[in-house]
Write a protein that holds these residues in place. Structure first.
Motif, PDB file in Angstrom:
ATOM      1  N   SER A 312      66.496 -50.324 -32.040  1.00 41.23           N
ATOM      2  CA  SER A 312      65.699 -51.539 -32.171  1.00 41.23           C
ATOM      3  C   SER A 312      66.384 -52.548 -33.067  1.00 41.23           C
ATOM      4  O   SER A 312      67.076 -52.201 -34.028  1.00 41.23           O
ATOM      5  CB  SER A 312      64.322 -51.224 -32.767  1.00 41.23           C
ATOM      6  N   ASN A 321      62.897 -51.479 -26.853  1.00 42.27           N
ATOM      7  CA  ASN A 321      64.179 -51.985 -27.313  1.00 42.27           C
ATOM      8  C   ASN A 321      65.314 -51.000 -27.056  1.00 42.27           C
ATOM      9  O   ASN A 321      65.119 -49.783 -27.092  1.00 42.27           O
ATOM     10  CB  ASN A 321      64.142 -52.276 -28.813  1.00 42.27           C
ATOM     11  N   TYR A 330      65.473 -56.030 -24.259  1.00 46.49           N
ATOM     12  CA  TYR A 330      64.031 -55.938 -24.406  1.00 46.49           C
ATOM     13  C   TYR A 330      63.428 -55.751 -23.017  1.00 46.49           C
ATOM     14  O   TYR A 330      63.438 -56.671 -22.198  1.00 46.49           O
ATOM     15  CB  TYR A 330      63.482 -57.197 -25.077  1.00 46.49           C
TER      16      TYR A 330
END
Length: 396
Positions: A312, A321, A330
């Motif tokens: 992420s 993510n 994303y």
């Protein structure tokens, strides 16, 4: 060795009260440039506007928010609240603001364009390019730095660095010596074996770019990023001042009144990891070029987009993510976007584009939000961002 993800234990920036990593944003005024015109007004989605209004209306919400949806050269600008509590002025697409860790995408663009020119290789190591750095780090490659799998200890988590920032938020660091704060520390894990977001990585990336070219990183940014994308109001500063006009950033800690922290910290403590200032409009132009295929060759882009599931950005972006080389994927309910997020005292941002570079979303609020700073607000923020992403992608 397969890569596993490990959640970073320290946020990219901290609240004003803590200030430990507050040096991850800031700027000096760039050279004056002609103001670009406001995007022409486009029909807007009332439901999206309501989402933005509700976000700003929360007790601990940001004083203001701006979201730009750009499709096929046409931009819809959504704003809520204010970019300046003193005047009530709304945030605007051509106002300056700190973009914090979205700056890492810019250092990624510099490095990957140098790879395309044959001046750097993704397999180049710290030992080959930066032999003054600790021998224990020498096997780390450029690709591992860009992917946050290097194992470098995070200088912004170092107690001495934090002590300096707390004592003097506007302290002028030697940006090229930031890694000295952790030079006596070993790697946190074997290079390539884990994903762990670290602000040290992009400092090392910029230093490798300088070593490979003999030129200052700021010059490389201008030649390899600003000029090709026609960015005239984007800069990498050293001080704490912001150019006018700018979106003011606030610490929001009810029941206290919001505190203006726009010029709280010096950018010298973040440099290539978080110091760039730009406008929402120019950020959109950059992310369309960088998230799309226009800046980087197909071969290098293939390496860039080899994503690590679960990696992420900080803060996390909308949907699920995954981490690439100085870029994140994303995966929303309506499709995929490539981009980067960032936060620092007073600002939280998302910049993302479709893989073909024809559409982009820039989403900014003027308070700091992250997993360790207003985690509940972050969850709400990500929901709103996903709704805007779906509008961009044509889904529901």
């Amino acid at each position: 060795m397969p890569i596993r993800t490990r959640r970073h234990r320290l946020r990219t920036g901290l609240t004003v009260a803590a200030l430990a990593a507050a040096a991850l944003g800031g700027l000096l005024p760039p050279a004056q440039a002609a103001r670009t015109p406001e995007p022409p007004p486009q029909p807007r989605d009332g439901r999206l506007q309501q989402q933005l209004d509700r976000l700003v209306a929360q007790d601990d919400g940001p004083p203001g928010a701006i979201a730009l949806l750009t499709r096929d050269g046409r931009t819809q600008a959504y704003t809520a609240g204010t970019g300046d509590l003193a005047t009530g002025r709304p945030p605007r697409a051509d106002d300056h603001l700190r973009i914090a860790s979205v700056s890492k995408a810019y250092s990624g663009a510099v490095a990957l364009r140098l790879v395309d020119r044959g001046l750097l290789s993704l397999d180049d190591t710290i030992g080959e390019r930066l032999p003054r750095l600790p021998a224990a780090w020498h096997a780390v490659t450029l690709l591992q730095l860009l992917r946050h799998t290097s194992g470098l200890p995070d200088y912004s988590a170092d107690p001495e660095f934090r002590e300096i920032v707390v004592a003097d938020p506007r302290h002028r660091f030697d940006s090229r010596r930031l890694l000295d704060f952790v030079a006596d520390e070993p790697l946190r894990f074997a290079p390539g074996s884990l994903y762990e977001y670290s602000n040290s990585d992009n400092i090392a990336v910029a230093l490798m770019a300088e070593a490979a070219t003999g030129r200052r990183y700021e010059e490389l940014l201008a030649d390899l990023v600003y000029r090709p994308v026609a960015l005239r109001r984007t800069s990498l500063p050293q001080g704490y001042r912001l150019p006018e006009p700018y979106i003011h950033g606030y610490d929001v800690s009810p029941p206290a009144e919001p505190e203006d922290v726009s010029e709280l910290v010096s950018a010298s403590g973040s440099w290539a990891s978080g110091g760039i200032v730009t406008t929402p409009e120019e950020l959109g132009a950059f992310i369309r070029a960088y998230g799309g295929p226009s800046l980087i060759s197909p071969g290098t882009r293939e390496e860039q987009l080899a994503f690590i599931p679960g990696g992420s950005s900080e803060p996390a972006g909308p949907g699920t993510n995954a981490a690439g080389a100085a870029i994140f994927r994303y995966t929303t309910r309506c499709g995929e976007l490539y981009g980067h997020t960032g936060n620092t005292p007073g600002y939280t941002l998302l910049a993302a584009s479709t893989p073909d570079g024809t559409r982009s979303l820039v989403f900014a609020v003027n308070t700091q939000v992250g997993k360790d700073v207003k985690a509940r607000l972050l969850a709400r923020l990500r929901t709103v961002q996903e709704d805007f992403a779906c509008a961009l992608l044509g889904g529901r």
